[in-house]
Design a protein around this motif. Structure first.
Motif, short mmCIF file in Angstrom:
data_model
loop_
_atom_site.label_atom_id
_atom_site.label_comp_id
_atom_site.label_asym_id
_atom_site.label_seq_id
_atom_site.Cartn_x
_atom_site.Cartn_y
_atom_site.Cartn_z
N ILE A 1 43.97 73.06 26.40
CA ILE A 1 44.36 72.15 27.49
C ILE A 1 43.22 72.05 28.51
O ILE A 1 42.85 70.96 28.96
CB ILE A 1 45.67 72.63 28.17
N ALA A 2 42.63 73.20 28.83
CA ALA A 2 41.51 73.21 29.79
C ALA A 2 40.36 72.37 29.24
O ALA A 2 39.71 71.62 29.99
CB ALA A 2 41.05 74.65 30.04
N ALA A 3 40.12 72.48 27.94
CA ALA A 3 39.03 71.71 27.32
C ALA A 3 39.33 70.21 27.41
O ALA A 3 38.44 69.41 27.71
CB ALA A 3 38.89 72.12 25.85
N ALA A 4 40.57 69.83 27.15
CA ALA A 4 40.93 68.41 27.18
C ALA A 4 40.79 67.84 28.60
O ALA A 4 40.27 66.74 28.78
CB ALA A 4 42.35 68.23 26.67
N ILE A 5 41.23 68.62 29.60
CA ILE A 5 41.11 68.15 31.00
C ILE A 5 39.63 67.91 31.34
O ILE A 5 39.26 66.85 31.86
CB ILE A 5 41.74 69.18 31.98
N ALA A 6 38.79 68.88 30.98
CA ALA A 6 37.36 68.75 31.29
C ALA A 6 36.75 67.58 30.52
O ALA A 6 35.92 66.84 31.06
CB ALA A 6 36.65 70.06 30.96
N SER A 7 37.18 67.41 29.26
CA SER A 7 36.62 66.32 28.43
C SER A 7 36.91 64.95 29.03
O SER A 7 36.06 64.06 29.01
CB SER A 7 37.23 66.34 27.03
N LEU A 8 38.13 64.80 29.54
CA LEU A 8 38.50 63.50 30.12
C LEU A 8 37.63 63.18 31.33
O LEU A 8 37.44 62.02 31.69
CB LEU A 8 39.97 63.48 30.52
N LYS A 9 37.11 64.24 31.97
CA LYS A 9 36.28 64.02 33.16
C LYS A 9 34.80 63.85 32.81
O LYS A 9 34.00 63.47 33.65
CB LYS A 9 36.46 65.20 34.13
N ASP A 10 34.43 64.17 31.56
CA ASP A 10 33.01 64.14 31.19
C ASP A 10 32.62 62.76 30.63
O ASP A 10 32.36 62.60 29.44
CB ASP A 10 32.71 65.25 30.17
N GLU A 11 32.59 61.79 31.54
CA GLU A 11 32.33 60.41 31.10
C GLU A 11 30.93 60.25 30.53
O GLU A 11 30.70 59.46 29.62
CB GLU A 11 32.53 59.44 32.27
#
Ligand code: PLP
Length: 367
Positions: free
Chosen positions: A270-280
């Motif tokens: 979940i932490a990875a997915a949250i960060a991924s969504l922010k890594d445009e």
């Protein structure tokens, strides 16, 4: 002695993988700056449409940090992710259900469909591993051939719907062909078909296009379910995280088949997915790398006189009809993993778009 050296080498490379060293130290060309050296030594994996560059740097960092909190359930963090996903899809939190990969959602929709027995309709050829349990669940599978240019034949699929049809599956873009439905035609199809059955749209590869998702149509249509995944563009296949977007009443129905909805995904993922969504930045780069390497791959395959289907994804579907050697033996000899023949007629196969270096090696291997 050698074994011990190998072991030490593996351990130190593992440490790189865990982020104890700054991975960009190993950068050589811009397209390869995300790749760890230990990954490069593996067989070349062009089999499962994984992202050869990911997880994103921000996701790697977030995963490491979240390991320390793994003694706790991820309730709060999953709430945060659901809100971010809802915002991205222009829907509300009540329209989202998380899964351990979109495969969990695919399984769940199959189980939900099976509650009413009957049949489901899908294309031949499409992504269908998840349908293996359908027979056991008492569901009949009705397949509809693709058009000559390997697209979903939406009007034939509509005609195939009968009184017993409970669900229609559309993979858009389609795996393994890489084709995409015309948006207006798909929207009209959904409008009509969903009066008769659930329309299930799998957008696992839509991130590789510039097309808009159909996910916000669920607000007005309780018979539409859209699935998405972090496995492909976001490079988190091994982290296992995906989701469904559907009307809140449909999310409730799917959730009722689970003892703990939204709890199958680990806190670290979940932490990875949250960060991924922010890594445009990372997403933009992967998008453009995929486009460039795909262009190169199609050009080279075409030079070898192999017919390719234009691809809206991170893989290419092409015919081995004109290929004189044993394609799979050539791959094996060069330690490259491809897939299989999907359609005997035309000997169609699929290859995942890896890095430029990997695709150059692939082209050399089959020359
Ligand atoms: C079209 C499609 N849908 C869904 C999946 C499942 O992916 P995951 O369970 O990793 O989200 C895949 C995997 O290859 C796929 O190709």
């Amino acid at each position: 002695m050698n074994n011990r050296r190998d072991w030490l080498k593996k351990v130190s490379l593992g440490a790189v993988g865990l982020g104890f060293c700054h991975f960009e130290t190993f950068a050589n060309t811009p397209s390869e700056k995300y790749i760890f050296p230990d990954l490069e030594q593996s067989p070349i994996l062009l089999r499962s449409n994984e992202n050869p560059y990911g997880p994103s740097p921000l996701a790697r960092e977030a995963m490491q940090k979240s390991i320390n909190n793994s003694n706790r359930y991820g309730w709060n963090l999953s709430g945060e992710l659901i809100s971010l996903i809802a915002k991205k899809n222009n829907v509300s939190d009540r329209n989202i259900l998380l899964g351990a990969g979109s495969t969990e959602i695919l399984d769940l929709v199959l189980q939900y469909t099976a509650l009413q027995k009957g049949n489901f309709v899908l294309a031949e050829t499409t992504f269908d591993y998840w349908t293996f349990p359908s027979k056991k669940l008492g569901l009949k599978k009705i397949t509809v051939p693709l058009t000559a240019d390997k697209k979903h034949d939406l009007s034939a699929m509509f005609k195939a719907i009968d009184a017993d049809t409970k669900m229609v599956y559309i993979c858009n873009p389609n795996n393994p062909t890489g084709t995409i439905c015309d948006r207006d035609q798909l929207v009209s199809f959904i409008k009509e078909a969903s009066k008769k059955a659930i329309v299930f749209v799998d957008e696992a590869y839509l991130d590789f296009t510039k097309e808009e998702s159909l996910s916000n149509l669920v607000i007005e249509n309780k018979n539409l379910i859209v699935t998405k995944t972090f496995s492909k563009m976001y490079g988190l296949a091994g982290a296992r995280i995906g989701y469904a977007v559907a009307a809140s009443s449909t999310i409730d129905e799917l959730s009722a088949l689970k003892s703990a909805p939204n709890l199958s995904v680990s806190l670290v993922s979940i932490a990875a997915a949250i960060a991924s969504l922010k890594d445009e930045k990372f997403i933009k780069e992967v998008h453009s790398l995929n486009e460039n390497v795909k262009k190169y791959t199609i050009e080279q395959l075409t030079k070898l006189n192999l017919t390719c289907i234009p691809s809206h994804s991170n893989f290419v579907y092409f015919s081995l009809d004109n290929y004189k050697k044993d394609f799979f033996k050539q791959l094996e000899n060069h330690n490259i993993q491809g897939t299989k023949i999907y359609e005997e007629n035309g000997k169609w196969t699929r290859i995942t778009i890896g890095t430029m270096k990997e695709m150059q090696q692939f082209i050399e291997a089959i020359k």
